[in-house]
Design a protein around this motif. Structure first.
Motif, PDB file in Angstrom:
ATOM      1  N   UNK A   1      -3.556  10.681  -2.273  1.00 51.83           N
ATOM      2  CA  UNK A   1      -2.735  11.857  -1.047  1.00 51.83           C
ATOM      3  C   UNK A   1      -1.636  12.172  -1.861  1.00 51.83           C
ATOM      4  N   UNK A   2      -0.982  11.566  -2.691  1.00 58.12           N
ATOM      5  CA  UNK A   2       0.486  11.959  -3.046  1.00 58.12           C
ATOM      6  C   UNK A   2       0.372  12.354  -4.282  1.00 58.12           C
ATOM      7  N   UNK A   3       1.405  13.276  -4.485  1.00 58.69           N
ATOM      8  CA  UNK A   3       1.597  14.017  -5.917  1.00 58.69           C
ATOM      9  C   UNK A   3       2.095  12.991  -6.945  1.00 58.69           C
TER      10      UNK A   3
ATOM     11  N   UNK B   1       9.330  16.246  -8.203  1.00 54.56           N
ATOM     12  CA  UNK B   1       8.977  14.828  -7.880  1.00 54.56           C
ATOM     13  C   UNK B   1      10.285  14.046  -7.212  1.00 54.56           C
ATOM     14  N   UNK B   2      11.308  14.452  -7.695  1.00 50.46           N
ATOM     15  CA  UNK B   2      12.671  13.512  -7.549  1.00 50.46           C
ATOM     16  C   UNK B   2      13.207  14.236  -6.170  1.00 50.46           C
ATOM     17  N   UNK B   3      12.962  15.684  -6.008  1.00 53.60           N
ATOM     18  CA  UNK B   3      13.532  16.373  -4.826  1.00 53.60           C
ATOM     19  C   UNK B   3      12.712  15.803  -3.528  1.00 53.60           C
ATOM     20  N   UNK B   4      11.320  15.722  -3.816  1.00 51.96           N
ATOM     21  CA  UNK B   4      10.793  15.139  -2.559  1.00 51.96           C
ATOM     22  C   UNK B   4      10.432  13.622  -2.331  1.00 51.96           C
ATOM     23  N   UNK B   5      10.847  12.825  -3.476  1.00 55.12           N
ATOM     24  CA  UNK B   5      10.626  11.327  -3.182  1.00 55.12           C
ATOM     25  C   UNK B   5      11.901  10.421  -3.383  1.00 55.12           C
TER      26      UNK B   5
ATOM     27  N   UNK C   1       0.764  -1.166   0.004  1.00 54.76           N
ATOM     28  CA  UNK C   1       0.029  -0.222  -0.169  1.00 54.76           C
ATOM     29  C   UNK C   1       0.785   1.333  -0.011  1.00 54.76           C
ATOM     30  N   UNK C   2       1.997   1.282  -0.561  1.00 57.22           N
ATOM     31  CA  UNK C   2       3.001   2.454  -0.696  1.00 57.22           C
ATOM     32  C   UNK C   2       2.796   3.224  -1.919  1.00 57.22           C
ATOM     33  N   UNK C   3       3.328   4.439  -1.808  1.00 61.28           N
ATOM     34  CA  UNK C   3       3.346   5.602  -3.013  1.00 61.28           C
ATOM     35  C   UNK C   3       4.728   6.107  -2.856  1.00 61.28           C
ATOM     36  N   UNK C   4       5.225   6.153  -4.171  1.00 60.71           N
ATOM     37  CA  UNK C   4       6.455   7.037  -4.395  1.00 60.71           C
ATOM     38  C   UNK C   4       7.769   6.900  -3.621  1.00 60.71           C
ATOM     39  N   UNK C   5       7.880   5.651  -2.978  1.00 67.36           N
ATOM     40  CA  UNK C   5       9.122   5.142  -2.277  1.00 67.36           C
ATOM     41  C   UNK C   5      10.137   4.654  -3.246  1.00 67.36           C
ATOM     42  N   UNK C   6      11.512   4.954  -3.004  1.00 68.36           N
ATOM     43  CA  UNK C   6      12.519   4.436  -3.609  1.00 68.36           C
ATOM     44  C   UNK C   6      13.557   3.900  -2.748  1.00 68.36           C
ATOM     45  N   UNK C   7      13.954   2.552  -3.043  1.00 67.46           N
ATOM     46  CA  UNK C   7      14.772   1.861  -2.517  1.00 67.46           C
ATOM     47  C   UNK C   7      14.706   1.674  -1.071  1.00 67.46           C
ATOM     48  N   UNK C   8      13.250   1.316  -0.771  1.00 65.99           N
ATOM     49  CA  UNK C   8      12.808   1.066   0.612  1.00 65.99           C
ATOM     50  C   UNK C   8      12.085  -0.415   0.591  1.00 65.99           C
TER      51      UNK C   8
END
Length: 577
Positions: free
Chosen positions: A266-268, A572-576, A217-224
């Motif tokens: 809820x997420x961009x 987008x990259x700066x935030x996520x 159920x995740x959004x916009x995560x990177x290497x998590x």
């Protein structure tokens, strides 16, 4: 010569569109006039010739074998099975026509089309192993109702699938394995109910993840790793929580899906989905550069208005839809590829077709105009063989004739040399083509526009089980389900394109048990259309980044009236990231 922007009015939708300086250069290089339809109407026109999912039972007109075909037998054309079509038992040069300058050329071309045998499917039969119900495909093994795919194994119910394995219900997936209900995902393993994910393992109900594993159920995560609704957990906590979700239950899956979709909102969103691109506009793009207004493409260069390019490279090509694989200098073509060059206004051409105009399924042929079904032939017009000198003398006369006596459709749209085939000449009902998926028209609008409408046959399935009668958990399903004919959950609402009923095949049941997933309640067609609703349209709008303080502008497939917050790539990259 220096070109400037020029505004034209589309003769179909009556809206203005712009011809840019680079466009003029391309049209001059291809020796074609500028188009009279806008880019979106040109795309709609091509898609109305692309029947991906409408499969029909009929017999091969040569050997009599029962076959599956994209052509309904009521169309009354000649259809051969793959083996017969490629055989030496017939010759397309036997179906010749002299040019008749008393009638529009396109009228004569499609009189010929009904006479010349065509292959039953767009699929390379010798490469399709136990995958006879798949269309627009090659190199498949043990696949079922999987369309527009290549190099897939044990995959069912999907489209736009390339190099996938042991998966079901996927749309635009590349190099994915053990995946289910995913959309536009790349190089993912055990990823389920997710969208726009890349290089992920063990992911559920997630959006926009990159390089993640064990996320739910995740959004916009990177290497998590070990996140649930974007909250971190220990490995042990995550595994305990995952078990508590009980994804074996259809009731729980439905609830979790709704919860995840609300969380995603809820997420961009990044304004487009793409991987390793330079100077591109469009959506769902990979490894491309200097290409504009393109959708669902891989490995484009110096191209424009392209869609569904599964394999590149594709170079210096405009208005091209579906396939690719080493093509160059192609204009207004559909379902073509494999080395074609300098080909215009064609459908279903491959195997190094070269310098072909207004031709259909002419593998390996070159210097042909208005031909059907030729194989490795040269200097032909309407399937008639000419000498090189005769051909070169006749082609300018045919082009002049197309301009002097153009085809005019029922609504008064004019098709001179330079326009793709009219929709009203398509052998398919508008509602059974990809045009209906992205340019929806109801039955009244289809007929009002002069297009064909396909009346679906009465299926009259003897339904033995209603969807609500299926046990909630896969753990409670026994093999007797394989004998049931299950009513689609949408059947009562008379959803268009609903198959009304479906069966669970042994391979399906094995997959659901392996993945610990409940049985579906919708038929394969309805599941396909549900996934399509989550994809963005094949259209762009000019917008600004919605990050406060950012002034970046871009072209995006997120319409301005949609609720999502849309960011430029930098924000987008700066935030996520």
């Amino acid at each position: 010569m220096e070109y400037k922007n020029e505004t034209k009015n589309c003769q179909n939708c009556k809206k203005d569109f712009t011809i840019e300086p680079d466009d003029f250069g391309f049209y001059e290089k291809m020796q074609v006039p500028i188009p009279t339809f806008c880019p979106y109407c040109r795309l709609q026109r091509r898609l109305a010739w692309r029947n991906e999912r409408g499969l029909h039972h009929r017999e091969c007109n040569l050997c009599g074998k029962k076959i599956i075909s994209i052509y309904n037998k009521n169309y009354n054309n000649i259809v051969y099975c793959d083996k017969c079509w490629w055989s030496d038992k017939w010759e397309a040069l036997d179906y010749t026509e002299d040019i008749d300058f008393s009638k529009p050329f396109l009228v004569q071309l499609f009189e010929l089309f009904r006479k010349v045998p065509v292959p039953n499917l767009f699929a390379f039969g010798t490469t399709m192993i136990n995958s006879q119900y798949c269309n627009m495909a090659n190199d498949m093994r043990n696949c079922y109702l999987l369309h527009d795919g290549t190099f897939d194994e044990n995959v069912s119910y999907g489209s736009g699938a390339f190099y996938d394995k042991d998966s079901q219900d996927i749309t635009m997936a590349r190099k994915c394995e053990l995946c289910y209900e995913i959309i536009t995902c790349i190089n993912c393993y055990q990823t389920l109910f997710s969208q726009n994910c890349e290089d992920c393992v063990g992911v559920y109900f997630s959006y926009g993840l990159r390089g993640c594993n064990n996320c739910f159920g995740c959004v916009n995560l990177h290497k998590s790793s070990y996140y649930i609704f974007n909250k971190p957990y220990s490995k042990e906590e995550y595994e305990t929580k995952l078990k508590s979700f009980r994804v074996d239950s259809y009731k729980n899956i439905t609830s979790l899906k709704n919860e995840a979709y609300k969380f995603w909102e809820k997420f961009p969103k990044k304004y487009y989905f793409g991987v390793q691109n330079v100077n591109v506009t469009g959506d769902y793009l990979e490894h491309s550069k200097n290409s504009k207004m393109c959708f669902g493409c891989d490995n484009l260069e110096d191209s424009k208005f392209c869609s569904f390019v599964s394999n590149g490279p594709v170079k210096t090509t405009y208005d091209f839809t579906h396939y690719g694989d080493n093509i160059e200098m192609v204009y207004e073509c559909l379902q073509s590829g494999d080395g074609i060059y300098n080909t215009k206004f064609g459908w279903g051409n491959w195997m190094n077709t070269n310098t072909a105009n207004y031709s259909i399924t002419v593998p390996g042929s070159s210097y042909i105009f208005g031909c059907i079904g030729l194989k490795k032939k040269k200097y032909c017009i309407l399937n008639k063989q000419y000498s090189k000198e005769e051909y070169e003398e006749l082609v300018p006369k045919v082009i002049k004739h197309m301009n002097d006596m153009p085809y005019v459709d029922k609504k008064g749209r004019v098709y001179k040399y330079g326009e793709f085939f009219p929709i009203e000449l398509s052998p398919f009902g508008y509602n059974e083509t990809t045009a209906q998926e992205y340019f929806f028209l109801d039955q009244n609008k289809v007929k009002e526009n002069g297009y064909n409408w396909r009346e679906y046959d009465d299926r009259n399935y003897e339904i033995t089980k209603k969807s609500e009668g299926i046990q909630d958990s896969i753990n409670d399903i026994d093999d007797s389900i394989l004998k049931e004919i299950i009513a689609c959950e949408h059947q009562a609402n008379c959803q268009e394109n609903c198959m009304t009923a479906f069966r669970i095949l042994p391979e399906d049941l094995k997959f659901y048990r392996r993945m610990n997933l409940p049985l579906p309640r919708l038929c394969p067609n309805c599941r396909h259309y549900q996934r399509l609703k989550q994809r963005n349209p094949l259209r762009l709008w000019h917008r600004k980044c919605m990050k406060e303080g950012c002034q970046n502008e871009f072209e995006t497939s997120y319409a301005p009236d949609r609720p999502e917050t849309v960011y430029c790539v930098r924000c987008y990259q700066q935030e996520f990231s």
